[in-house]
Design a protein around this motif. Structure first.
Motif, PDB file in Angstrom:
ATOM      1  N   ARG A  33     -30.855 -15.004  37.419  1.00 29.19           N
ATOM      2  CA  ARG A  33     -30.435 -16.854  37.538  1.00 29.19           C
ATOM      3  C   ARG A  33     -30.382 -16.142  39.145  1.00 29.19           C
ATOM      4  N   VAL A  34     -31.193 -16.572  40.327  1.00 27.39           N
ATOM      5  CA  VAL A  34     -31.020 -16.369  41.587  1.00 27.39           C
ATOM      6  C   VAL A  34     -31.263 -17.748  42.010  1.00 27.39           C
ATOM      7  N   LEU A  35     -30.326 -18.523  42.938  1.00 30.23           N
ATOM      8  CA  LEU A  35     -30.273 -19.837  42.884  1.00 30.23           C
ATOM      9  C   LEU A  35     -31.002 -20.003  44.205  1.00 30.23           C
ATOM     10  N   SER A  36     -30.426 -18.898  45.303  1.00 32.99           N
ATOM     11  CA  SER A  36     -31.164 -19.238  47.339  1.00 32.99           C
ATOM     12  C   SER A  36     -31.827 -17.806  47.348  1.00 32.99           C
ATOM     13  N   ILE A  37     -32.483 -17.413  48.066  1.00 29.31           N
ATOM     14  CA  ILE A  37     -32.410 -16.598  48.863  1.00 29.31           C
ATOM     15  C   ILE A  37     -32.564 -16.577  50.769  1.00 29.31           C
ATOM     16  N   SER A  38     -32.033 -16.369  51.690  1.00 31.89           N
ATOM     17  CA  SER A  38     -31.800 -16.305  52.710  1.00 31.89           C
ATOM     18  C   SER A  38     -31.908 -14.747  53.514  1.00 31.89           C
ATOM     19  N   GLY A  85     -34.226 -22.510  44.649  1.00 33.69           N
ATOM     20  CA  GLY A  85     -34.882 -22.569  43.210  1.00 33.69           C
ATOM     21  C   GLY A  85     -35.207 -23.921  42.958  1.00 33.69           C
ATOM     22  N   THR A  86     -36.041 -24.094  42.257  1.00 35.75           N
ATOM     23  CA  THR A  86     -35.881 -25.204  41.306  1.00 35.75           C
ATOM     24  C   THR A  86     -35.766 -24.859  39.234  1.00 35.75           C
ATOM     25  N   PRO A  87     -34.355 -24.793  38.712  1.00 37.66           N
ATOM     26  CA  PRO A  87     -33.697 -24.265  39.893  1.00 37.66           C
ATOM     27  C   PRO A  87     -33.063 -22.600  40.526  1.00 37.66           C
ATOM     28  N   TYR A  88     -34.193 -22.171  39.545  1.00 41.54           N
ATOM     29  CA  TYR A  88     -33.522 -20.641  39.870  1.00 41.54           C
ATOM     30  C   TYR A  88     -35.336 -20.355  40.773  1.00 41.54           C
ATOM     31  N   ILE A  89     -35.268 -19.254  41.426  1.00 43.65           N
ATOM     32  CA  ILE A  89     -36.589 -18.560  42.135  1.00 43.65           C
ATOM     33  C   ILE A  89     -37.081 -18.084  41.537  1.00 43.65           C
ATOM     34  N   ASN A  90     -38.681 -17.939  41.007  1.00 43.43           N
ATOM     35  CA  ASN A  90     -39.481 -17.149  40.210  1.00 43.43           C
ATOM     36  C   ASN A  90     -39.750 -16.048  40.722  1.00 43.43           C
TER      37      ASN A  90
END
Length: 103
Positions: free
Chosen positions: A37-42, A50-55
């Motif tokens: 469940r990763v929401l954002s990666i920088s 992600g929407t809500p998670y990054i696939n």
């Protein structure tokens, strides 16, 4: 490089090498754990949301310790009614070391 993960109903900002305390996970100490469940990666200024998670994204961590936090005191009373109630609470936690962020 950092990522924002969701676990235990909370969001945590993590980077490789960080030690993070999260809500208790039911895993053994010393084992590896993957967060999907990763929401954002920088990565070097490029931020992906992600929407809500990054696939396909995940964060790998090693379980260092499972324990209980410091005791807090919960005290209730009603004025002039001779009602007093004192309780203690220790929140269980899992301490993790982040080993990798896979985008």
């Amino acid at each position: 490089m950092y990522a924002i993960i969701e676990t235990g109903g909370k969001q945590h900002k993590v980077a490789v090498g960080d030690t993070v305390t999260v809500e208790k996970l039911h895993v053994q100490d010393g084992t590896d754990y993957n967060f999907d469940r990763v929401l954002s990666i920088s990565n070097e200024g490029n931020v992906n949301f992600g929407t809500p998670y990054i696939n396909g994204a995940s964060v790998a961590a090693q379980v260092l310790e499972t324990g209980r936090g410091k005791k807090i005191i919960v005290y209730k009373y009603k004025a002039k009614k001779n009602y007093h109630r004192k309780m203690g609470h220790r929140q269980p936690f899992t301490k993790l070391k982040i080993t990798a962020i896979n985008a």
